[in-house]
Design a protein around this motif. Structure first.
Motif, PDB file in Angstrom:
ATOM      1  N   PRO A 220       0.803  -1.227   0.000  1.00  0.00           N
ATOM      2  CA  PRO A 220       0.000   0.000   0.000  1.00  0.00           C
ATOM      3  C   PRO A 220       0.841   1.285   0.000  1.00  0.00           C
ATOM      4  CG  PRO A 220      -0.771  -1.510   1.700  1.00  0.00           C
ATOM      5  CD  PRO A 220       0.535  -2.039   1.187  1.00  0.00           C
ATOM      6  N   ALA A 221       2.121   1.193   0.362  1.00  0.00           N
ATOM      7  CA  ALA A 221       2.967   2.385   0.435  1.00  0.00           C
ATOM      8  C   ALA A 221       3.258   2.919  -0.967  1.00  0.00           C
ATOM      9  CB  ALA A 221       4.278   2.050   1.144  1.00  0.00           C
ATOM     10  N   SER A 222       3.330   4.226  -1.077  1.00  0.00           N
ATOM     11  CA  SER A 222       3.619   4.817  -2.383  1.00  0.00           C
ATOM     12  C   SER A 222       5.118   4.902  -2.652  1.00  0.00           C
ATOM     13  CB  SER A 222       2.995   6.210  -2.490  1.00  0.00           C
ATOM     14  OG  SER A 222       3.527   7.064  -1.495  1.00  0.00           O
ATOM     15  N   HIS A 223       5.918   4.924  -1.571  1.00  0.00           N
ATOM     16  CA  HIS A 223       7.368   5.049  -1.729  1.00  0.00           C
ATOM     17  C   HIS A 223       8.091   4.316  -0.614  1.00  0.00           C
ATOM     18  CE1 HIS A 223       5.759   8.567  -3.870  1.00  0.00           C
ATOM     19  NE2 HIS A 223       6.740   8.322  -4.706  1.00  0.00           N
ATOM     20  N   VAL A 224       9.330   3.939  -0.881  1.00  0.00           N
ATOM     21  CA  VAL A 224      10.208   3.323   0.109  1.00  0.00           C
ATOM     22  C   VAL A 224      11.010   4.434   0.777  1.00  0.00           C
ATOM     23  CG1 VAL A 224      12.202   1.801   0.395  1.00  0.00           C
ATOM     24  CG2 VAL A 224      10.379   1.186  -1.196  1.00  0.00           C
ATOM     25  N   HIS A 225      11.177   4.347   2.087  1.00  0.00           N
ATOM     26  CA  HIS A 225      11.970   5.339   2.808  1.00  0.00           C
ATOM     27  C   HIS A 225      13.033   4.638   3.634  1.00  0.00           C
ATOM     28  CE1 HIS A 225       9.278   8.520   1.617  1.00  0.00           C
ATOM     29  NE2 HIS A 225       8.260   7.740   1.968  1.00  0.00           N
ATOM     30  N   ASN A 226      14.128   5.338   3.904  1.00  0.00           N
ATOM     31  CA  ASN A 226      15.241   4.845   4.717  1.00  0.00           C
ATOM     32  C   ASN A 226      15.916   3.622   4.115  1.00  0.00           C
ATOM     33  OD1 ASN A 226      14.869   6.838   6.712  1.00  0.00           O
ATOM     34  ND2 ASN A 226      13.212   5.631   7.595  1.00  0.00           N
ATOM     35  N   TYR A 227      15.968   3.554   2.802  1.00  0.00           N
ATOM     36  CA  TYR A 227      16.649   2.466   2.109  1.00  0.00           C
ATOM     37  C   TYR A 227      17.735   3.100   1.252  1.00  0.00           C
ATOM     38  CZ  TYR A 227      17.025  -2.276   0.317  1.00  0.00           C
ATOM     39  OH  TYR A 227      17.475  -3.541   0.018  1.00  0.00           O
ATOM     40  N   LEU A 228      18.971   2.914   1.646  1.00  0.00           N
ATOM     41  CA  LEU A 228      20.107   3.594   1.045  1.00  0.00           C
ATOM     42  C   LEU A 228      20.099   3.515  -0.484  1.00  0.00           C
ATOM     43  CD1 LEU A 228      22.755   5.098   1.618  1.00  0.00           C
ATOM     44  CD2 LEU A 228      23.900   2.883   1.635  1.00  0.00           C
ATOM     45  N   GLY A 229      20.144   4.647  -1.119  1.00  0.00           N
ATOM     46  CA  GLY A 229      20.229   4.729  -2.569  1.00  0.00           C
ATOM     47  C   GLY A 229      18.899   4.592  -3.284  1.00  0.00           C
ATOM     48  N   ARG A 230      17.832   4.317  -2.546  1.00  0.00           N
ATOM     49  CA  ARG A 230      16.519   4.108  -3.182  1.00  0.00           C
ATOM     50  C   ARG A 230      15.416   4.912  -2.506  1.00  0.00           C
ATOM     51  NH1 ARG A 230      17.379   2.141  -8.156  1.00  0.00           N
ATOM     52  NH2 ARG A 230      18.953   0.529  -8.024  1.00  0.00           N
ATOM     53  N   GLU A 231      15.767   5.991  -1.820  1.00  0.00           N
ATOM     54  CA  GLU A 231      14.775   6.831  -1.151  1.00  0.00           C
ATOM     55  C   GLU A 231      13.699   7.259  -2.148  1.00  0.00           C
ATOM     56  OE1 GLU A 231      12.976   8.885   1.975  1.00  0.00           O
ATOM     57  OE2 GLU A 231      14.660   7.498   2.091  1.00  0.00           O
ATOM     58  N   SER A 232      12.448   7.118  -1.760  1.00  0.00           N
ATOM     59  CA  SER A 232      11.260   7.507  -2.536  1.00  0.00           C
ATOM     60  C   SER A 232      10.986   6.633  -3.756  1.00  0.00           C
ATOM     61  CB  SER A 232      11.335   8.985  -2.955  1.00  0.00           C
ATOM     62  OG  SER A 232      11.328   9.803  -1.798  1.00  0.00           O
ATOM     63  N   THR A 233      11.663   5.497  -3.872  1.00  0.00           N
ATOM     64  CA  THR A 233      11.379   4.560  -4.962  1.00  0.00           C
ATOM     65  C   THR A 233      10.062   3.831  -4.654  1.00  0.00           C
ATOM     66  OG1 THR A 233      13.729   4.202  -5.354  1.00  0.00           O
ATOM     67  CG2 THR A 233      12.239   2.509  -6.182  1.00  0.00           C
ATOM     68  N   PRO A 234       9.177   3.681  -5.626  1.00  0.00           N
ATOM     69  CA  PRO A 234       7.968   2.878  -5.386  1.00  0.00           C
ATOM     70  C   PRO A 234       8.350   1.434  -5.031  1.00  0.00           C
ATOM     71  CG  PRO A 234       7.726   4.194  -7.381  1.00  0.00           C
ATOM     72  CD  PRO A 234       9.165   4.297  -6.944  1.00  0.00           C
ATOM     73  N   PRO A 235       7.653   0.821  -4.065  1.00  0.00           N
ATOM     74  CA  PRO A 235       8.014  -0.531  -3.631  1.00  0.00           C
ATOM     75  C   PRO A 235       8.063  -1.553  -4.769  1.00  0.00           C
ATOM     76  CG  PRO A 235       6.419   0.409  -2.113  1.00  0.00           C
ATOM     77  CD  PRO A 235       6.536   1.360  -3.269  1.00  0.00           C
ATOM     78  N   GLY A 236       7.118  -1.513  -5.667  1.00  0.00           N
ATOM     79  CA  GLY A 236       7.112  -2.475  -6.777  1.00  0.00           C
ATOM     80  C   GLY A 236       8.328  -2.326  -7.668  1.00  0.00           C
ATOM     81  N   GLU A 237       8.770  -1.091  -7.848  1.00  0.00           N
ATOM     82  CA  GLU A 237       9.970  -0.848  -8.660  1.00  0.00           C
ATOM     83  C   GLU A 237      11.210  -1.385  -7.958  1.00  0.00           C
ATOM     84  OE1 GLU A 237      12.501   3.018 -10.159  1.00  0.00           O
ATOM     85  OE2 GLU A 237      10.320   3.172 -10.152  1.00  0.00           O
ATOM     86  N   LEU A 238      11.294  -1.175  -6.647  1.00  0.00           N
ATOM     87  CA  LEU A 238      12.431  -1.686  -5.877  1.00  0.00           C
ATOM     88  C   LEU A 238      12.510  -3.208  -5.991  1.00  0.00           C
ATOM     89  CD1 LEU A 238      14.730  -1.169  -3.813  1.00  0.00           C
ATOM     90  CD2 LEU A 238      13.026  -1.588  -2.039  1.00  0.00           C
ATOM     91  N   LEU A 239      11.365  -3.886  -5.879  1.00  0.00           N
ATOM     92  CA  LEU A 239      11.363  -5.346  -5.970  1.00  0.00           C
ATOM     93  C   LEU A 239      11.719  -5.817  -7.381  1.00  0.00           C
ATOM     94  CD1 LEU A 239       8.290  -6.248  -3.750  1.00  0.00           C
ATOM     95  CD2 LEU A 239      10.724  -6.217  -3.140  1.00  0.00           C
ATOM     96  N   ALA A 240      11.253  -5.119  -8.397  1.00  0.00           N
ATOM     97  CA  ALA A 240      11.596  -5.491  -9.777  1.00  0.00           C
ATOM     98  C   ALA A 240      13.098  -5.358 -10.006  1.00  0.00           C
ATOM     99  CB  ALA A 240      10.821  -4.628 -10.765  1.00  0.00           C
ATOM    100  N   ILE A 241      13.688  -4.291  -9.490  1.00  0.00           N
ATOM    101  CA  ILE A 241      15.141  -4.094  -9.604  1.00  0.00           C
ATOM    102  C   ILE A 241      15.872  -5.222  -8.887  1.00  0.00           C
ATOM    103  CG2 ILE A 241      17.069  -2.623  -8.874  1.00  0.00           C
ATOM    104  CD1 ILE A 241      15.093  -0.214  -9.285  1.00  0.00           C
ATOM    105  N   GLY A 242      15.421  -5.553  -7.668  1.00  0.00           N
ATOM    106  CA  GLY A 242      16.052  -6.620  -6.896  1.00  0.00           C
ATOM    107  C   GLY A 242      15.943  -7.970  -7.575  1.00  0.00           C
ATOM    108  N   ARG A 243      14.780  -8.277  -8.140  1.00  0.00           N
ATOM    109  CA  ARG A 243      14.610  -9.546  -8.859  1.00  0.00           C
ATOM    110  C   ARG A 243      15.558  -9.634 -10.051  1.00  0.00           C
ATOM    111  NH1 ARG A 243       9.171  -8.111  -9.044  1.00  0.00           N
ATOM    112  NH2 ARG A 243       8.194  -8.659  -7.088  1.00  0.00           N
TER     113      ARG A 243
END
Length: 97
Positions: A43-66
């Protein structure tokens, strides 16, 4: 169904699971990530406190990680783990997931 063997099976493909998969795959371990695709922060619109990925949408962060983990050979499959049990026999036999 044919038996598959992995050095590591990770249950959950969130940021922590994918970070572990990436590190292990880079160390040339065979890695399987099993993920139901239901992240707690969906439900979150952005990721916070994650080095180098501040304000990245969670789905985008997971796609990058995959993509990063898969780039080193980790396998990522959709699914849920119902059980895990130690296989009988020698200590190095492992687990059935």
């Amino acid at each position: 169904m044919e038996l598959q063997r992995y050095d590591v099976v990770i249950v959950g493909g969130g940021a922590a699971g994918l970070s572990g998969a990436l590190a292990l795959a880079r160390a040339r371990r065979s890695v399987l990530v099993i993920d139901a695709g239901e992240p707690r922060n969906a439900p979150a619109s952005h990721v916070h406190n994650y080095l180098g990925r501040e304000s990245t949408p969670p789905g985008e962060l997971l796609a990058i990680g995959r993509n990063e983990a898969a780039g080193y050979g980790a396998e990522i499959v959709a699914g849920r783990v119902a059980s895990a049990e130690r296989l009988p026999g020698a200590e190095d036999v492992g687990f059935r997931v």
